[in-house]
Write an enzyme that holds these catalytic residues in place. Structure first.
Site, PDB file in Angstrom:
ATOM      1  N   ARG A  39      33.173  83.031  -1.493  1.00 19.25           N
ATOM      2  CA  ARG A  39      31.870  83.885  -1.650  1.00 19.25           C
ATOM      3  C   ARG A  39      31.273  83.853  -2.981  1.00 19.25           C
ATOM      4  O   ARG A  39      30.186  83.629  -3.287  1.00 19.25           O
ATOM      5  CB  ARG A  39      31.994  85.121  -1.209  1.00 19.25           C
ATOM      6  CG  ARG A  39      31.944  85.121   0.593  1.00 19.25           C
ATOM      7  CD  ARG A  39      32.905  86.529   0.953  1.00 19.25           C
ATOM      8  NE  ARG A  39      32.714  86.744   2.426  1.00 19.25           N
ATOM      9  CZ  ARG A  39      33.470  86.227   3.226  1.00 19.25           C
ATOM     10  NH1 ARG A  39      34.679  85.540   2.742  1.00 19.25           N
ATOM     11  NH2 ARG A  39      33.588  86.462   4.623  1.00 19.25           N
ATOM     12  N   ARG A  61      38.383  73.285  15.130  1.00 22.14           N
ATOM     13  CA  ARG A  61      37.816  74.721  15.187  1.00 22.14           C
ATOM     14  C   ARG A  61      36.349  74.730  15.566  1.00 22.14           C
ATOM     15  O   ARG A  61      35.617  73.807  14.975  1.00 22.14           O
ATOM     16  CB  ARG A  61      38.204  74.907  13.880  1.00 22.14           C
ATOM     17  CG  ARG A  61      39.401  75.374  13.481  1.00 22.14           C
ATOM     18  CD  ARG A  61      39.935  75.883  12.227  1.00 22.14           C
ATOM     19  NE  ARG A  61      39.940  77.116  12.195  1.00 22.14           N
ATOM     20  CZ  ARG A  61      40.037  78.072  11.123  1.00 22.14           C
ATOM     21  NH1 ARG A  61      40.234  77.728   9.978  1.00 22.14           N
ATOM     22  NH2 ARG A  61      39.538  79.387  11.168  1.00 22.14           N
ATOM     23  N   ASP A  78      44.366  87.899   9.631  1.00 19.66           N
ATOM     24  CA  ASP A  78      45.386  87.158   8.927  1.00 19.66           C
ATOM     25  C   ASP A  78      46.733  87.333   8.973  1.00 19.66           C
ATOM     26  O   ASP A  78      47.602  86.563   8.370  1.00 19.66           O
ATOM     27  CB  ASP A  78      44.634  86.390   7.722  1.00 19.66           C
ATOM     28  CG  ASP A  78      43.347  85.693   7.904  1.00 19.66           C
ATOM     29  OD1 ASP A  78      43.307  85.160   8.944  1.00 19.66           O
ATOM     30  OD2 ASP A  78      42.356  85.719   7.032  1.00 19.66           O
TER      31      ASP A  78
END
Ligand code: S3P
Length: 433
Positions: free
Chosen positions: A26, A125, A321
């Site tokens: 980001r 994905r 995660d």
């Protein structure tokens, strides 16, 4: 690359958590969306986040690396609306976050057209989850079989939408919010459950008014972004491997320095505390008001006995995660450990329900897959054996920690995958052993 991890004596010492991967992606994207230079310190030097630097360079940003390492970068972006200066192919490598966030910026650049592609794992994905809201905003997106990479984003004038996320995903949320900066009118996303909020915090730092009202998050169109210097704190998801090792290996006591303590990232530590682990650190309280800051803490972790727990859907995005580590901890806990509502694990770097369950079974764990998670029956330990990473960084590091805590050791096949998020993992782990 095969690596063996033998049963370890007590882990002792201090380790600095490597830079946060989510925040590094980001930081690079938002710095590139700003036209003034932004100095970033602590940027993660790993395969995934290097893909993001290469991507913003391809879009016209200049990236200067500071001398002496330590992740010092100066990024001179083309600015919020100038990425159309370039068009072409962008290689996202293995980075799902890059693949899902970048299109939010590109979609609002009329005149530009980019094809995003990546490695074998990225091609499995789904991208329909971002294509759908972006199309509703007016973007043009063509994906292989309608939902996979390679896919092409053609920039168009966008309109703000109100979008209820079908899954609690920070990647989809972030993509829509980034596109919202370039759209006409307000853009609102509604989250089914809270997910990591780094994009919202960084947008606040960029001078954007981000309104969060319960599950609703809204942004307005912007002329430009302003971002001052930025430091990336340590990654709780990478630190989690050392935390798990210290909890599992008898006699251990370690300190993790410089770790982000953002409440949307520390769900794993909350689960661990519930399992009976003793952790000392200042974690941001759950549901804290949205702020531009990323709180940081030092975490003190000691070995201790664990009891099984149930992780419900609401907790899943806050520990997504780290759920493979919950499975490992469950092998050592008393009773049953259950993870539910985590079908998102099936679309990570690998199908992490299948790879974790198969991998731990190969080490003699008593674990079963369910459609949306797994059930582990604790047997007080783990025999050991061989585990394949299948190119998944978190699976490789899981195998290493399993080895240290096992009776017979673990050989990890494909250890090189760790470099996707944590190139110094083996060195840091060895420094504690
Ligand atoms: C990420 C969000 C999560 C997480 C991924 C990083 C992010 O994915 O699993 O590793 O940086 O926004 P989802 O948003 O798809 O759950």
């Amino acid at each position: 690359m095969k690596r063996r991890f033998d049963p370890s004596g007590p882990l002792k010492g201090t380790v600095t958590a490597p830079a946060d991967k989510s925040l590094s992606h980001r930081a690079a994207l938002l710095a590139a969306m700003t036209s003034d230079p932004v100095r970033v310190t602590g940027y993660l030097d790993a395969a995934d986040t290097n893909s993001t630097l290469a991507a913003v360079q391809a879009l016209g940003a200049l990236v200067e690396r500071g001398v002496g390492g330590d992740g010092i970068l100066t990024i001179r972006g083309p600015g919020l609306r100038a990425a159309a200066a370039a068009a072409g192919v962008i290689d996202v490598g293995n980075a799902g976050t890059l693949m899902r966030l970048l299109p939010g910026w590109l979609a609002g650049q009329p005149g530009g057209s980019w094809t995003l592609d990546g490695d074998e794992s990225i091609r499995r994905r789904p991208v329909d989850r971002i294509a759908e809201p972006l199309r509703r905003m007016g973007a043009r997106i063509d994906a292989r079989e309608g939902r996979f990479s390679p896919f092409t984003v053609s920039g168009s004038p966008l309109e703000g939408i109100e979008y209820a996320l079908p899954v609690a995903s920070a990647q989809i949320k972030s993509c829509v919010l980034l596109a919202g900066l370039l759209a006409s009118g307000e853009t609102t996303v509604i989250e089914p459950e809270p997910s990591r909020d780094h994009t919202e915090r960084l947008l606040l730092r960029c001078g954007v008014i981000v309104q969060r009202d319960g599950a609703r998050i809204a942004v307005c169109p912007q002329d430009e972004l302003e971002l001052r210097d930025l430091h990336v704190p340590g990654d709780p998801s990478s630190a989690a491997f050392h935390v798990a090792a210290a909890v599992l290996v008898p006699g251990s006591r370690i300190v993790i320095e410089g770790m982000a303590a953002n409440w949307t990232r520390v769900g794993f530590l909350r689960i661990l505390e519930r399992m009976g682990a003793v952790l000392v650190g200042e974690l941001e309280p759950a549901g804290a008001p949205l702020s531009p800051e990323e709180p940081v803490t030092e975490l003190d972790v000691a070995h201790g006995a664990l009891t099984g727990t149930t992780v419900e859907a609401g907790e899943v995005p806050l520990a997504i995660d780290e759920l493979p580590l919950v499975a490992l901890l469950g092998c050592f806990a008393e009773g049953e450990t259950v993870v539910r509502g985590a079908e998102e694990l099936r679309v990570k770097e690998t199908d992490r329900i299948a790879t974790v369950v198969d991998g731990l079974r190969g080490l003699a764990a008593d674990i079963d897959a369910t459609p949306d998670g797994f059930v582990v029956r604790g047997t007080g330990g783990l025999r050991g054996g061989t585990i394949a990473s299948h190119g998944d960084h978190r699976l490789a590091m899981l195998g290493a920690i399993a080895g240290l805590a096992s009776r017979e050791g673990v050989e990890v096949d494909g250890m090189e995958a760790a470099a996707v998020s944590y190139p110094g993992f083996e060195t840091d782990l060895a420094s504690l052993a």
